[in-house]
Write a protein that holds these residues in place. Structure first.
Motif, PDB file in Angstrom:
ATOM      1  N   LYS A 102       0.831  -1.205   0.000  1.00 56.86           N
ATOM      2  CA  LYS A 102       0.000   0.000   0.000  1.00 56.86           C
ATOM      3  C   LYS A 102       0.864   1.253   0.000  1.00 56.86           C
ATOM      4  CE  LYS A 102      -3.815   2.173   2.530  1.00 56.86           C
ATOM      5  NZ  LYS A 102      -4.707   2.066   3.718  1.00 56.86           N
ATOM      6  N   HIS A 137      -4.273  -7.762  -7.671  1.00 57.97           N
ATOM      7  CA  HIS A 137      -5.651  -8.233  -7.485  1.00 57.97           C
ATOM      8  C   HIS A 137      -5.738  -9.134  -6.253  1.00 57.97           C
ATOM      9  CE1 HIS A 137      -9.628  -9.847  -8.337  1.00 57.97           C
ATOM     10  NE2 HIS A 137      -9.124 -11.062  -8.240  1.00 57.97           N
ATOM     11  N   CYS A 138      -4.768 -10.020  -6.108  1.00 58.55           N
ATOM     12  CA  CYS A 138      -4.745 -10.921  -4.951  1.00 58.55           C
ATOM     13  C   CYS A 138      -4.526 -10.150  -3.650  1.00 58.55           C
ATOM     14  CB  CYS A 138      -3.650 -11.972  -5.120  1.00 58.55           C
ATOM     15  SG  CYS A 138      -3.995 -13.173  -6.431  1.00 58.55           S
ATOM     16  N   SER A 140      -5.442  -7.090  -3.030  1.00 63.96           N
ATOM     17  CA  SER A 140      -6.705  -6.423  -2.723  1.00 63.96           C
ATOM     18  C   SER A 140      -7.723  -7.407  -2.154  1.00 63.96           C
ATOM     19  CB  SER A 140      -7.263  -5.765  -3.993  1.00 63.96           C
ATOM     20  OG  SER A 140      -8.525  -5.188  -3.751  1.00 63.96           O
ATOM     21  N   THR A 141      -7.786  -8.598  -2.749  1.00 69.65           N
ATOM     22  CA  THR A 141      -8.738  -9.616  -2.293  1.00 69.65           C
ATOM     23  C   THR A 141      -8.432 -10.058  -0.868  1.00 69.65           C
ATOM     24  OG1 THR A 141      -9.067 -10.432  -4.553  1.00 69.65           O
ATOM     25  CG2 THR A 141      -9.663 -11.914  -2.753  1.00 69.65           C
ATOM     26  N   ARG A 143      -6.684  -8.486   1.426  1.00 69.35           N
ATOM     27  CA  ARG A 143      -6.881  -7.396   2.387  1.00 69.35           C
ATOM     28  C   ARG A 143      -8.365  -7.284   2.770  1.00 69.35           C
ATOM     29  NH1 ARG A 143      -4.510  -3.496  -0.159  1.00 69.35           N
ATOM     30  NH2 ARG A 143      -2.564  -3.483   1.013  1.00 69.35           N
ATOM     31  N   LYS A 144      -9.244  -7.418   1.784  1.00 69.88           N
ATOM     32  CA  LYS A 144     -10.685  -7.360   2.071  1.00 69.88           C
ATOM     33  C   LYS A 144     -11.120  -8.546   2.920  1.00 69.88           C
ATOM     34  CE  LYS A 144     -11.914  -4.778  -2.118  1.00 69.88           C
ATOM     35  NZ  LYS A 144     -12.588  -4.846  -3.444  1.00 69.88           N
ATOM     36  N   GLU A 145     -10.568  -9.725   2.613  1.00 66.63           N
ATOM     37  CA  GLU A 145     -10.924 -10.910   3.395  1.00 66.63           C
ATOM     38  C   GLU A 145     -10.450 -10.765   4.839  1.00 66.63           C
ATOM     39  OE1 GLU A 145     -12.886 -13.188   2.717  1.00 66.63           O
ATOM     40  OE2 GLU A 145     -13.105 -13.017   0.559  1.00 66.63           O
ATOM     41  N   GLN A 146      -9.287 -10.167   5.010  1.00 69.61           N
ATOM     42  CA  GLN A 146      -8.780  -9.939   6.366  1.00 69.61           C
ATOM     43  C   GLN A 146      -9.709  -9.018   7.148  1.00 69.61           C
ATOM     44  OE1 GLN A 146      -4.734  -8.499   6.464  1.00 69.61           O
ATOM     45  NE2 GLN A 146      -3.988 -10.509   7.052  1.00 69.61           N
ATOM     46  N   GLU A 147     -10.160  -7.963   6.494  1.00 79.19           N
ATOM     47  CA  GLU A 147     -11.034  -7.002   7.161  1.00 79.19           C
ATOM     48  C   GLU A 147     -12.337  -7.656   7.603  1.00 79.19           C
ATOM     49  OE1 GLU A 147     -11.463  -3.914   4.316  1.00 79.19           O
ATOM     50  OE2 GLU A 147      -9.457  -3.063   4.653  1.00 79.19           O
ATOM     51  N   LYS A 148     -12.840  -8.602   6.803  1.00 77.65           N
ATOM     52  CA  LYS A 148     -14.072  -9.309   7.171  1.00 77.65           C
ATOM     53  C   LYS A 148     -13.794 -10.434   8.160  1.00 77.65           C
ATOM     54  CE  LYS A 148     -15.288 -10.431   2.988  1.00 77.65           C
ATOM     55  NZ  LYS A 148     -16.080 -11.019   1.885  1.00 77.65           N
TER      56      LYS A 148
END
Length: 309
Positions: A102, A137-138, A140-141, A143-148
């Motif tokens: 980032k 892309h991975c 980003s994916t 990072r979003k999964e971690q947040e959830k």
């Protein structure tokens, strides 16, 4: 050079000395521009090279993290039961690479791999672009999964404690009312039908509790379901001590305990299922990255960067 100065002097209509001064000044000015641009180009080249090394190193960290976090999630999933589960924070692995990517930014990384004379490689350029895009892309994916993932799985223990506290209360009430029924009917004048009814009901109890309290709450669930089925199909003895309303409330307390057991089972099942899904996703992402990224973005990576422990 003298001939050029003579020609320029005649062309401009001025003397040779001023002409020579102009030529020297222009030469120094142009040379300064060239040197300045050359130094800038060297600086940009060194910056791109440094960013390439950072991206490659952080990719290795990220790739290793995916496998490690996947294994940690599998271990956590195996330890989650209706009795409770471990502290999820113990099974969360940090990944500095996500923050580093980032900070580096997509734009700077792209320039490092695809801008500049050192990146003029026509062969495999499309593959390298695909590999680069796949990497981000991975990232980003994941990072979003971690947040959830953290709030969903991290809240398991708190939710389980709430359900278990409620379950303990409802089980206590269910055991009390079923025991009260047995005691009250046992005090009735004995007859063959009642003795047979009490004997069968006692066998249901013994099947579950003959070796002490079962360690699995689902064994208790099975016991209460058998009690409900038996008493619903053979309610005549109970009607001698309860009216229909009292009988309904009596069974309602048992159903409340069953509902709490089902809530706990649902929480455990959903948590285990989610852990498995995320674990598989992390592992699949690592495998998906491995071939194309290793080939097109980590080529010529310095040996000192391979060990990222």
């Amino acid at each position: 050079m003298n001939e050029f100065i003579d020609w320029l002097s005649k062309y401009l209509g001025i003397e040779k000395n001023p002409t020579a001064t102009i030529i020297v000044s222009l030469s120094v000015f142009c040379l300064g521009i060239v040197i300045n641009e050359l130094l800038k180009a060297i600086g940009r080249f060194r910056e791109r090279r440094a960013i390439r090394e950072l991206v490659r190193r952080n990719y290795l960290i990220f790739h290793k993290y995916l496998y490690q976090q996947s294994q940690s999630l599998k271990l956590f999933e195996s330890l989650v039961t209706v009795k409770g589960g471990p502290n999820f924070n113990v099974y969360v692995r940090p990944c500095s690479a996500l923050d580093n990517f980032k900070d580096i930014s997509y734009s700077n990384s792209f320039k490092a791999f695809f801008v500049g004379f050192e990146n003029i490689k026509l062969k495999g350029r499309i593959k390298r672009i695909q590999a680069f895009d796949n990497l981000y892309h991975c990232i980003s994916t994941i990072r979003k999964e971690q947040e959830k993932m953290f709030p969903i799985i991290g809240s398991f223990k708190d939710e389980a404690v709430q359900i278990i506290n409620k379950l303990n209360k409802s089980l206590k009430e269910a055991f009390e009312v079923t025991a009260d029924v047995a005691v009250e009917l046992s005090s009735k004048p004995p007859n063959l039908e009642l003795n047979k009814w009490l004997s069968h009901r006692h066998k249901i109890y013994q099947a579950c509790f003959s070796k002490g309290d079962p360690s699995d709450v689902n064994e208790v669930r099975k016991y209460f379901i058998e009690i409900l089925d038996f008493e619903t199909a053979n309610s005549k003895p109970i009607t001698t001590i309860m009216n229909s309303k009292e009988f309904w409330y009596y069974h309602k307390k048992i159903h409340s305990a069953l509902g709490d057991i089902d809530s706990l089972n649902t929480l455990v099942s959903n948590t285990k299922s989610y852990c498995k899904t995320i674990s598989d996703k992390f592992e699949y992402t690592a495998q998906d990255l491995k071939h194309i990224i290793n080939r097109y973005l980590t080529e010529n990576l310095n040996k000192k960067y391979i060990n990222v422990d």
